[in-house]
Design a protein around this motif. Structure first.
Motif, PDB file in Angstrom:
ATOM      1  N   LYS A  95      14.258 132.753 103.453  1.00 28.13           N
ATOM      2  CA  LYS A  95      13.257 133.319 104.516  1.00 28.13           C
ATOM      3  C   LYS A  95      13.172 132.513 105.856  1.00 28.13           C
ATOM      4  O   LYS A  95      13.836 131.385 105.891  1.00 28.13           O
ATOM      5  N   PRO A  96      12.449 132.634 106.771  1.00 25.36           N
ATOM      6  CA  PRO A  96      12.551 131.762 108.032  1.00 25.36           C
ATOM      7  C   PRO A  96      12.038 130.554 107.847  1.00 25.36           C
ATOM      8  O   PRO A  96      10.937 130.406 106.602  1.00 25.36           O
ATOM      9  N   THR A  97      12.066 129.598 108.304  1.00 26.85           N
ATOM     10  CA  THR A  97      11.944 128.254 108.048  1.00 26.85           C
ATOM     11  C   THR A  97      11.718 127.415 109.439  1.00 26.85           C
ATOM     12  O   THR A  97      12.527 127.858 110.227  1.00 26.85           O
ATOM     13  N   ILE A  98      10.933 126.511 109.442  1.00 20.81           N
ATOM     14  CA  ILE A  98      10.996 125.614 110.436  1.00 20.81           C
ATOM     15  C   ILE A  98      10.969 124.123 110.006  1.00 20.81           C
ATOM     16  O   ILE A  98      10.245 123.727 108.836  1.00 20.81           O
ATOM     17  N   VAL A 120       5.014 124.619 102.335  1.00 23.27           N
ATOM     18  CA  VAL A 120       5.889 123.338 102.625  1.00 23.27           C
ATOM     19  C   VAL A 120       6.912 123.084 101.530  1.00 23.27           C
ATOM     20  O   VAL A 120       6.307 122.970 100.405  1.00 23.27           O
ATOM     21  N   LEU A 121       8.215 122.991 101.670  1.00 20.06           N
ATOM     22  CA  LEU A 121       9.085 123.012 100.555  1.00 20.06           C
ATOM     23  C   LEU A 121       9.007 121.606 100.016  1.00 20.06           C
ATOM     24  O   LEU A 121       8.769 120.648 100.842  1.00 20.06           O
ATOM     25  N   LYS A 122       8.817 121.464  98.765  1.00 21.04           N
ATOM     26  CA  LYS A 122       9.005 120.429  97.925  1.00 21.04           C
ATOM     27  C   LYS A 122      10.263 119.588  97.632  1.00 21.04           C
ATOM     28  O   LYS A 122      10.480 118.248  97.644  1.00 21.04           O
ATOM     29  N   PRO A 126      19.306 122.239 100.553  1.00 18.80           N
ATOM     30  CA  PRO A 126      20.387 122.303  99.589  1.00 18.80           C
ATOM     31  C   PRO A 126      19.812 122.616  98.012  1.00 18.80           C
ATOM     32  O   PRO A 126      20.339 123.586  97.261  1.00 18.80           O
ATOM     33  N   ALA A 127      18.773 121.977  97.612  1.00 21.61           N
ATOM     34  CA  ALA A 127      18.304 122.024  96.224  1.00 21.61           C
ATOM     35  C   ALA A 127      17.789 123.419  96.178  1.00 21.61           C
ATOM     36  O   ALA A 127      17.609 124.135  95.061  1.00 21.61           O
TER      37      ALA A 127
END
Length: 134
Positions: A95-98, A120-122, A126-127
């Motif tokens: 998905k789109p990210t910032i 917020v990605l934990k 890459p993971a």
């Protein structure tokens, strides 16, 4: 651009702790074609640019015992705002990210509080992509 994550014999390596990535640019404003990054514990251990794929492959095979594990494609834009770098990206199969890089965490948190952030990605990208693609 395309990010290829490279791994060695230990394919169970925690990519949040360490990874080697070869980025292949299709077009950019930095006059880069290939960029290799080795990160350990969120710190860049090595960052090197290459003019072509052959030079990148020769360096990788000389200094690393790795092979391609998976790759993902993304497009994006980069902006500078005060002391922050902001990357807006559209990642295939995700998905789109910032991404916000700031010297001080409170400045970054202030900007995030002004945006309508869904998640917020934990983990690092890459993971996250490893779980999605494998």
């Amino acid at each position: 651009f395309t990010d290829t994550i490279l791994t060695g014999k230990n394919t169970n390596l925690d990519l949040n702790k360490e990874f080697v990535r070869l980025r292949t640019y299709k077009s950019n404003s930095w006059n880069k074609n290939y960029a290799l990054v080795h990160k350990k514990e969120k710190k860049i251990v090595l960052k090197k640019d290459f003019p072509n794929e052959q030079a990148a492959d020769e360096f990788i095979h000389t200094y690393f015992k790795v092979k391609p594990a998976f790759e993902y494609y993304r497009t994006g834009e980069e902006w500078q705002l005060d002391d922050m770098k902001i990357f807006l990206e559209d990642i295939k199969d995700f998905k789109p990210t910032i991404e916000i890089q700031a010297k001080k965490e409170d400045i970054m948190n202030d900007l995030l509080s002004k945006l309508d952030v869904i998640e917020v990605l934990k983990e690092n990208l890459p993971a996250t992509m490893q779980k999605i693609l494998q």
